[in-house]
Design an enzyme around this catalytic site. Structure first.
Site, short mmCIF file in Angstrom:
data_model
loop_
_atom_site.label_atom_id
_atom_site.label_comp_id
_atom_site.label_asym_id
_atom_site.label_seq_id
_atom_site.Cartn_x
_atom_site.Cartn_y
_atom_site.Cartn_z
CG ASP A 133 -2.21 0.89 0.87
OD1 ASP A 133 -3.26 0.34 0.50
OD2 ASP A 133 -2.09 2.14 0.95
CB CYS A 236 -16.46 -0.20 -2.80
SG CYS A 236 -15.34 1.13 -2.38
N1 SAM Z 1 -8.12 -4.03 -0.05
C1 SAM Z 1 -8.33 -3.15 1.11
C2 SAM Z 1 -9.16 -3.87 2.16
O1 SAM Z 1 -9.92 -4.77 1.80
O2 SAM Z 1 -9.05 -3.56 3.33
C3 SAM Z 1 -8.94 -1.83 0.69
C4 SAM Z 1 -8.12 -1.11 -0.36
S1 SAM Z 1 -8.63 0.55 -0.74
C5 SAM Z 1 -10.02 0.28 -1.75
C6 SAM Z 1 -7.41 1.07 -1.89
C7 SAM Z 1 -6.02 1.23 -1.32
O3 SAM Z 1 -5.11 1.45 -2.39
C8 SAM Z 1 -5.84 2.43 -0.39
O4 SAM Z 1 -5.42 1.98 0.88
C9 SAM Z 1 -4.73 3.26 -1.06
O5 SAM Z 1 -3.83 3.82 -0.13
C10 SAM Z 1 -4.04 2.22 -1.91
N2 SAM Z 1 -3.30 2.71 -3.09
C11 SAM Z 1 -3.60 3.76 -3.91
N3 SAM Z 1 -2.69 3.85 -4.89
C12 SAM Z 1 -1.80 2.84 -4.71
C13 SAM Z 1 -0.62 2.41 -5.40
N4 SAM Z 1 -0.19 3.05 -6.51
N5 SAM Z 1 0.05 1.34 -4.92
C14 SAM Z 1 -0.38 0.70 -3.81
N6 SAM Z 1 -1.48 1.07 -3.11
C15 SAM Z 1 -2.17 2.12 -3.55
#
Ligand code: SAM
Length: 306
Positions: A133, A236
């Site tokens: 993340d 989502c």
């Molecule tokens: N899968 C998680 C769960 O079930 O608890 C929820 C994930 S949330 C929808 C999306 C996540 O992607 C966020 O925590 C954000 O910080 C992360 N994110 C955004 N851009 C990213 C990147 N380029 N590489 C890795 N993580 C990233």
């Protein structure tokens, strides 16, 4: 508004953390707390409960459903990591990816880690689970959650997934990827009210276009792990731009992958032309709004590789 009341109408879903306990033990515990068990649901309407009652879900084996607003945040089972308070739709990605024990798995955008902990439970804490993340704060929350959930097979990295090198030797045995990237969140019924209220439509379109382009880059990147068999993509969001359109563009760019037709008995499908995918919503599935696709490498292409 009506969305607000939607949220309060959704069942309280409880995922049993099988790394720490069993479904039977959790059911015995809540029965002692005065809840009456009504058996395993056979149709969606059985999840609409009132009073101190609960059922087992009809689609997900480790999921229990309680009446809306049942609060477990102060409960021993929650504090001890025996149960995870997770919407039913968000349990679909790990369940459908179904990585076997011992496998090597990537959770590309993992924080706060509910899907990571679900994956580890399915893998029985064996194999390797690489979780990334970008957001250090969310990762900090995540490590607390995963500690409480009893994970030992994972490796957390504060890293941009798009900069992870799929050809690095440490990922050579990765066969499964879960990709749940940032999205508009338009499926979260509690957020939907104010999301677009004072935003111009053009601004909203531009934001969706930016998100979709990021999601497609993540998806293409996820498919680059050399031994990959299956990838689950989820959001989502209820917007076609972030869901079916991203998946369709990706399939066009990656002809060695195809969609798996998911849960034939699930009542809400991906929009045409992708009925293989799943959608979820408060009205049709008693969950938050959600989208899931499962991409699989063609077996011919897979055997050609090895
Ligand atoms: N899968 C998680 C769960 O079930 O608890 C929820 C994930 S949330 C929808 C999306 C996540 O992607 C966020 O925590 C954000 O910080 C992360 N994110 C955004 N851009 C990213 C990147 N380029 N590489 C890795 N993580 C990233």
């Amino acid at each position: 508004g009506t969305q607000q009341s939607d949220e309060h109408r959704l069942p309280r879903y409880v995922r049993v953390n099988t790394l720490k306990t069993t479904v039977e033990d959790v059911m015995d515990y809540v029965k002692r707390d005065g809840f009456t068990y009504l058996g395993e649901a056979v149709r969606l309407d059985d999840l609409n409960l009132k009073g101190k009652k609960f059922v087992r879900d009809l689609h997900l084996p480790e999921l229990l459903a309680f009446p809306p607003k049942t609060d477990f945040h102060d409960h021993f089972l929650y504090k001890a990591g025996h149960i995870i308070l997770q919407d039913k739709a968000s349990c679909l990605p790990a369940h459908l990816l179904n990585p076997p024990p011992g496998s090597h798995v990537v959770d590309a955008c993992a924080a706060p880690g509910n899907k990571t902990s679900h994956l580890a439970a399915i893998m029985r804490n064996t194999g390797r689970l690489f979780a990334f993340d970008l957001d250090a704060q969310r990762l900090a929350t995540m490590s607390t959650l995963l500690l409480r959930a009893g994970l030992t097979c994972h490796q957390l990295a504060n890293q941009d997934f798009l900069k992870v090198d799929p050809d690095s030797p440490q990922y050579k045995d990765v066969e499964y990827v879960l990709l749940d990237p940032s999205c508009s969140g338009s499926g979260m019924v509690c957020l939907r009210d104010n999301a677009t209220a004072d935003q111009k439509e053009e601004e909203e379109e531009a934001r969706l276009a930016r998100l979709a382009s990021f999601q497609l880059r993540c998806l293409n990147h996820g498919l680059r792990f050399p031994r990959l068999k299956r990838l689950v993509y989820s959001t989502c969001s209820i917007h076609r731009q972030e869901n079916e359109e991203v998946v369709a563009a990706c399939l066009q760019q990656n002809p060695s992958f195809r969609l798996v037709h998911l849960l034939p008995q699930w009542p809400e499908r991906g929009l045409e032309p992708l009925p293989q995918c799943l959608r979820a919503s408060a009205t049709k599935t008693l969950t938050h709004g959600f989208f899931v696709a499962l991409l699989e490498k063609h077996s011919a292409a897979a055997s050609f590789r090895s």
